[in-house]
Design a protein around this motif. Structure first.
Motif, mmCIF file in Angstrom:
data_model
loop_
_atom_site.group_PDB
_atom_site.id
_atom_site.type_symbol
_atom_site.label_atom_id
_atom_site.label_comp_id
_atom_site.label_asym_id
_atom_site.label_seq_id
_atom_site.Cartn_x
_atom_site.Cartn_y
_atom_site.Cartn_z
ATOM 1 N N GLN A 516 27.194 33.841 96.887
ATOM 2 C CA GLN A 516 25.743 34.019 96.964
ATOM 3 C C GLN A 516 25.222 34.015 98.400
ATOM 4 O O GLN A 516 24.202 34.649 98.688
ATOM 5 C CB GLN A 516 25.030 32.910 96.175
ATOM 6 C CG GLN A 516 25.531 32.686 94.758
ATOM 7 C CD GLN A 516 25.600 33.963 93.948
ATOM 8 O OE1 GLN A 516 24.662 34.756 93.927
ATOM 9 N NE2 GLN A 516 26.733 34.171 93.279
ATOM 10 N N ASP A 534 20.091 40.214 99.897
ATOM 11 C CA ASP A 534 20.123 41.114 98.752
ATOM 12 C C ASP A 534 21.211 42.155 98.968
ATOM 13 O O ASP A 534 21.965 42.091 99.948
ATOM 14 C CB ASP A 534 18.745 41.741 98.503
ATOM 15 C CG ASP A 534 18.268 42.673 99.607
ATOM 16 O OD1 ASP A 534 19.062 43.007 100.515
ATOM 17 O OD2 ASP A 534 17.088 43.083 99.574
ATOM 18 N N ILE A 540 16.771 37.219 101.776
ATOM 19 C CA ILE A 540 16.025 36.768 100.599
ATOM 20 C C ILE A 540 15.456 35.377 100.827
ATOM 21 O O ILE A 540 14.268 35.118 100.627
ATOM 22 C CB ILE A 540 16.920 36.767 99.347
ATOM 23 C CG1 ILE A 540 17.279 38.197 98.952
ATOM 24 C CG2 ILE A 540 16.248 36.041 98.191
ATOM 25 C CD1 ILE A 540 16.097 39.023 98.486
ATOM 26 N N THR A 541 16.310 34.462 101.253
ATOM 27 C CA THR A 541 15.833 33.097 101.488
ATOM 28 C C THR A 541 16.860 32.340 102.306
ATOM 29 O O THR A 541 17.998 32.786 102.510
ATOM 30 C CB THR A 541 15.547 32.370 100.163
ATOM 31 O OG1 THR A 541 14.818 31.168 100.431
ATOM 32 C CG2 THR A 541 16.821 32.043 99.407
ATOM 33 N N HIS A 564 10.218 30.940 93.598
ATOM 34 C CA HIS A 564 10.979 32.099 94.083
ATOM 35 C C HIS A 564 12.466 31.807 94.119
ATOM 36 O O HIS A 564 13.289 32.564 93.583
ATOM 37 C CB HIS A 564 10.473 32.480 95.480
ATOM 38 C CG HIS A 564 11.240 33.582 96.143
ATOM 39 N ND1 HIS A 564 12.445 33.373 96.769
ATOM 40 C CD2 HIS A 564 10.977 34.908 96.267
ATOM 41 C CE1 HIS A 564 12.904 34.517 97.256
ATOM 42 N NE2 HIS A 564 12.020 35.467 96.969
ATOM 43 N N ASP A 565 12.840 30.685 94.753
ATOM 44 C CA ASP A 565 14.259 30.396 94.928
ATOM 45 C C ASP A 565 14.917 29.948 93.622
ATOM 46 O O ASP A 565 16.075 30.298 93.359
ATOM 47 C CB ASP A 565 14.443 29.339 96.018
ATOM 48 C CG ASP A 565 14.194 29.914 97.407
ATOM 49 O OD1 ASP A 565 13.809 31.097 97.501
ATOM 50 O OD2 ASP A 565 14.363 29.182 98.395
ATOM 51 N N ASP A 567 14.044 31.016 90.705
ATOM 52 C CA ASP A 567 14.178 32.264 89.958
ATOM 53 C C ASP A 567 15.380 33.051 90.441
ATOM 54 O O ASP A 567 16.165 33.584 89.647
ATOM 55 C CB ASP A 567 12.892 33.080 90.112
ATOM 56 C CG ASP A 567 12.731 34.140 89.046
ATOM 57 O OD1 ASP A 567 12.839 33.784 87.859
ATOM 58 O OD2 ASP A 567 12.496 35.308 89.387
ATOM 59 N N TRP A 568 15.544 33.142 91.752
ATOM 60 C CA TRP A 568 16.692 33.870 92.317
ATOM 61 C C TRP A 568 18.008 33.228 91.881
ATOM 62 O O TRP A 568 18.945 33.920 91.456
ATOM 63 C CB TRP A 568 16.591 33.889 93.846
ATOM 64 C CG TRP A 568 17.741 34.610 94.502
ATOM 65 C CD1 TRP A 568 18.886 34.056 94.987
ATOM 66 C CD2 TRP A 568 17.860 36.024 94.709
ATOM 67 N NE1 TRP A 568 19.713 35.029 95.490
ATOM 68 C CE2 TRP A 568 19.109 36.248 95.333
ATOM 69 C CE3 TRP A 568 17.047 37.110 94.433
ATOM 70 C CZ2 TRP A 568 19.552 37.532 95.692
ATOM 71 C CZ3 TRP A 568 17.477 38.387 94.792
ATOM 72 C CH2 TRP A 568 18.715 38.585 95.402
ATOM 73 N N ARG A 571 18.687 33.818 88.115
ATOM 74 C CA ARG A 571 19.062 35.204 87.817
ATOM 75 C C ARG A 571 20.514 35.487 88.166
ATOM 76 O O ARG A 571 21.106 36.446 87.666
ATOM 77 C CB ARG A 571 18.135 36.172 88.556
ATOM 78 C CG ARG A 571 16.722 36.243 87.977
ATOM 79 C CD ARG A 571 15.783 37.068 88.868
ATOM 80 N NE ARG A 571 14.392 36.950 88.420
ATOM 81 C CZ ARG A 571 13.807 37.789 87.575
ATOM 82 N NH1 ARG A 571 14.492 38.806 87.085
ATOM 83 N NH2 ARG A 571 12.548 37.613 87.222
ATOM 84 N N HIS A 572 21.093 34.666 89.055
ATOM 85 C CA HIS A 572 22.484 34.892 89.479
ATOM 86 C C HIS A 572 23.419 33.764 89.044
ATOM 87 O O HIS A 572 24.563 33.706 89.485
ATOM 88 C CB HIS A 572 22.530 35.069 91.000
ATOM 89 C CG HIS A 572 21.756 36.262 91.478
ATOM 90 N ND1 HIS A 572 20.461 36.172 91.943
ATOM 91 C CD2 HIS A 572 22.071 37.579 91.522
ATOM 92 C CE1 HIS A 572 20.033 37.376 92.272
ATOM 93 N NE2 HIS A 572 20.987 38.249 92.024
ATOM 94 N N THR A 689 12.419 39.916 103.686
ATOM 95 C CA THR A 689 13.163 41.132 103.360
ATOM 96 C C THR A 689 12.761 42.296 104.249
ATOM 97 O O THR A 689 13.304 43.400 104.099
ATOM 98 C CB THR A 689 12.980 41.522 101.881
ATOM 99 O OG1 THR A 689 11.582 41.669 101.607
ATOM 100 C CG2 THR A 689 13.576 40.477 100.960
#
Length: 813
Positions: A516, A534, A540-541, A564-565, A567-568, A571-572, A689
């Protein structure tokens, strides 16, 4: 077209200008198997009664991009889709009553130039040439925007709809969505005409977005204001002037008085944003309606009397006009006034494109951005300003109402960098808030958490008005200087509640994390910075990575990055791993400065000789804490992480022990200045980004030996081709103001980059800026210029490592 569709790739709920633009841009991207559902006729919500102004002006870089794109799109849309449109590009004049307003205009001119737009500022004597009916005796100047104008909202929506249909997309009018459910990897949308199964769904429901959001378990942060504008009849003098000049008057905005005045045929359209504004649908006596299609609120002109009088004094011609019609309709507001465009937090394959206060001028750009989110998983421009994940769930209805009314009443306000807006405050308080407040802390909100910005001394002006300045030497300046000097010479402590914290456990967690982030996963007992890219290699962060055990890592990130983080990461996430959000369990103090080791030595038996970027458990005042040897201030220091309930005792013990060592509290303003001197980046300013990891100067955090990590292929290709932009630190011979975000950097007559952060560095006694430059300009020692409010100031590119403690001797001490 044959029967009602039962499947689609994307379903859009809501048929206003934004929903139609989303459909059009999805179809343009090749996703033609898309359906838009509208409960009534297209435009039945806020679109039909919108005034239709199309400004490009914004003090936000990303929103300026979005509005600029809209204006460009609209100029050619009628021809592109063969639909007649009334789009008048009249230009606009924005009036300034103060030096501070002219500074804002000068900043926006620079931003606009960088985006390819020729905006210009006007002296008072130059305004009449653009707008002859104006009283200018008390003005400081104006901004002229040649790209501004107005468009018919219904025609715009129908043109976007026609364009979408011609590419194969579907629109179902008089077909309300009535609910959604998740079945496997699909969404099932219920309607009176039947169900539609789809892969993706978009909430574009305007002021119904909250009700639609609840179908997904999502409480959309929003409220609804009533906005009135007035139409005035033909004025013979205006008709004669137009006949002679051959064009309409520019759209006039008196932003300090808070209204716009637009020529409408041969009359006027006056639209105020009044301070004594009114929220709707917030009480049992004023419930949210099941259907408000093509409806308006009753006229309520009494609260506009001052604005009408002021406009008539500014443009005396208005006094001669007869009022013919009042439009009073609902406009949705988020707590910060920006729309919601992007992934629906915590909900798979669901997106939002809703709560637009300026939906007509932003619809074109919003459709582009939303289509990129859906089809590519990322957007061309960093759109954090509109990302739904900037809100994290604490924003209850009272908060949304208070902030929405504040934003509406200050719609044209200048957003000064050190001004803290007062509404909706005190939502999240540190465990030691009472202590820091008693010491003079002046607070600002970070994801709702109240943090000390600076500590006022006796006699300091702590009024809100004193914060409204671009000047460096506001009332905080002397205090911040003293706070920075304490960190440099002795020790400082910063109470930092609200860090976002995610514990991830499970076999293989280190291997997963290695895929990641671009760099290495630290061994057990060590810390490191992890950069998440990304697929295009863009930033991204950034998270701090603490390796707790073989099967456990703790990720710590910015307070504002929580949704945000998380969620990221979710999702992964992979099978066998578990993420626990521990944000609310912990608090933190930063203890930093050359005396910080001596302060801690009298409090605990921790091994304080452990090197930089290590962590250990310890006990302070009987409480278990975690000491992390790291300092964003760039001095010897530790982060002291404690459970919330233990934090007061820990704080008191540290303050008592530090008294003999010159310890003093410091705030976020000081921290910002300290980290900029070190060249340390901040999220969604220097890190976004808009830049790749290599452009951000972060190659030392890239482990090329890893076979795979997200963004590796793109970054490797970029490295081989040559990085086009480079991150640098600049010393700037600034005047009274430090360079704000997106100040342009010049080399001769060429713009070669932009400032991403700027502050006065009290340790080095100079203005310091972080910037991203064209690679050939990013040479140590190169002489450049930074444009600050229209004036260019000499700047010199520095060696890597910032301008303070470049070899990290102090931080490693």
């Amino acid at each position: 077209m044959a029967g009602f569709p039962t499947t689609a790739r994307v379903v859009i709920i809501g048929g206003g200008a934004v929903g139609a633009s989303c459909l059009y841009h999805l179809a343009r991207a090749g996703w033609t198997d898309c359906v838009l559902l509208e409960k009534n006729e297209l435009t039945a919500g806020s679109t039909w009664h919108a005034a239709g102004n199309v400004p490009t002006f914004s003090s936000s870089w990303s929103i300026m991009n979005m509005q600029r794109y809209s204006a460009e799109l609209y100029r050619g849309l009628g021809d592109a889709v063969d639909y007649p449109m009334n789009y008048h590009v009249t230009g606009s004049v924005r009036l300034a009553h103060s030096r501070e307003r002219m500074q804002e205009f000068q900043r926006v001119v620079g931003m606009g130039r960088y985006q390819g737009m020729d905006l210009e500022t006007l002296a008072p004597g130059e305004i009449a040439a653009k707008y002859p009916f104006l009283e200018t005796h008390d003005l400081t100047g104006a901004l002229y925007d040649p790209y501004d104008g107005d468009i018919d909202p219904a025609q715009l929506t129908q043109a976007l709809a026609k364009g979408a249909r011609s590419l194969g997309a579907r629109i179902e009018r008089f077909c309300p969505a009535t609910g959604v459910r998740r079945e496997g990897a699909e969404w099932v949308i219920s309607t009176p005409k039947g169900e539609i199964r789809c892969e993706y769904v978009v909430n574009a429901a305007g002021y119904y977005a909250r009700e639609v959001g609840r179908w997904f378990g999502r409480e959309v942060p929003m409220m609804v204001m009533s906005h009135q504008y007035m139409l005035f009849d033909t004025i013979p003098e205006l008709a004669a002037w137009q006949a002679q000049s051959g064009h309409k008057l520019p759209l006039l905005r008196d932003v300090d008085s808070s209204y716009y005045l637009r020529q409408e045929k041969q009359g006027f359209n006056l639209g105020p944003y009044e301070r004594n504004c009114k929220a709707h649908w917030i009480t049992p006596d004023d419930p949210f309606p099941e259907d408000f299609s093509f409806q308006l609120f009753p006229d309520d002109l009494e609260r506009l009397e001052w604005y009408i009088s002021d406009a008539m004094a500014r443009v005396p011609l208005l006094e001669k006009a007869n009022l013919t019609k009042v439009i009073n309709g609902p406009i949705p507001y988020t707590p910060d006034g920006n729309p919601l465009i992007g992934p629906m937090p915590g909900v798979p394959n669901a997106f939002e494109a809703c709560v637009f206060t300026f939906g007509i001028c932003q619809a074109g750009g919003a459709g582009k951005v939303l289509a990129e989110w859906v089809t590519e998983g990322a957007t061309e421009w960093d759109m954090w300003s509109c990302d739904p994940r900037r809100f994290t769930g604490f924003e209850d209805q009272d908060y949304c109402i208070a902030k929405g009314m504040e934003v509406y009443g200050h719609e044209y306000a200048i957003h000064f960098p050190k001004h803290a807006w007062p509404a909706g405050r005190g939502k999240k308080l540190s465990a030691v808030h009472d202590r820091t407040a008693a010491m003079g802390a002046q607070f600002g909100a970070y994801n709702g958490w109240e943090r000390a910005l600076w500590y006022a001394r006796p006699g300091d002006d702590v009024s809100e008005q004193a914060q409204r300045t671009w000047d460096r030497e506001g009332p905080w300046f002397g205090s911040v200087k003293a706070e920075c000097e304490a960190v440099r010479d002795a020790a400082g402590i910063l109470d930092l509640p609200g860090f976002s914290r995610f514990r991830i456990t499970g076999a293989g967690v280190a291997d997963w994390l290695a895929r990641q982030i671009t760099g290495k996963v630290p061994p057990v007992g060590r810390l490191g910075l992890g950069y998440f890219a990304d697929d295009k290699g863009r930033i991204i962060t950034e998270m701090s990575v603490a390796r707790v055990a073989d099967d456990t890592v703790m990720l710590i990130t910015a307070a504002t990055a929580q949704a945000h983080d998380r969620d990221w990461l979710m999702r992964h996430m992979e099978d066998g791993l578990t993420l626990t959000d521990e944000t609310d369990l912990w608090s933190c103090q930063i203890l930093t400065g050359p005396a910080s080791r001596a302060v801690l030595a009298g409090l605990c038996d921790a091994d304080l000789s452990r090197p930089w970027l290590t962590w250990q458990r310890a006990t302070i005042a009987g409480a278990a804490v975690v000491l992390m040897r790291v300092s964003f201030a760039g001095e010897l220091g530790w982060e002291i992480h404690s459970h919330v309930a233990d934090t007061p005792a820990v704080w008191d013990a540290v303050m008592a022990a530090g008294a003999a060592h010159g310890l003093r509290p410091f705030g976020m303003f000081a921290l910002d200045a300290l980290r900029i001197e070190k060249g340390y980046r901040a999220w969604k300013g220097d890190l976004s980004t808009d830049y790749t990891v290599l452009q951000g100067g972060l190659e030392r955090f890239v482990d090329w030996s890893k076979a795979d990590f997200r963004g590796r292929a793109a970054l490797l290709a970029e490295k081989q081709a040559g990085v086009t932009k480079r991150f640098v630190t600049l010393l700037v011979q600034a005047g009274e103001c430090d360079p704000p975000y997106m100040s342009t950097v010049w080399q001769g007559d060429t713009v070669v980059g932009e400032v991403t952060s700027g502050a006065f560095g009290h340790r080095v006694g100079a203005c310091v800026a972080l910037a991203t430059l064209r690679a050939d300009a990013a040479v140590a020692g190169a002489g450049l210029e930074v444009e600050i409010f229209g004036q260019r100031h000499a700047a010199v590119v520095q060696e890597d490592g910032g301008v303070w403690d470049r070899d990290n001797a102090r931080i490693r001490a």
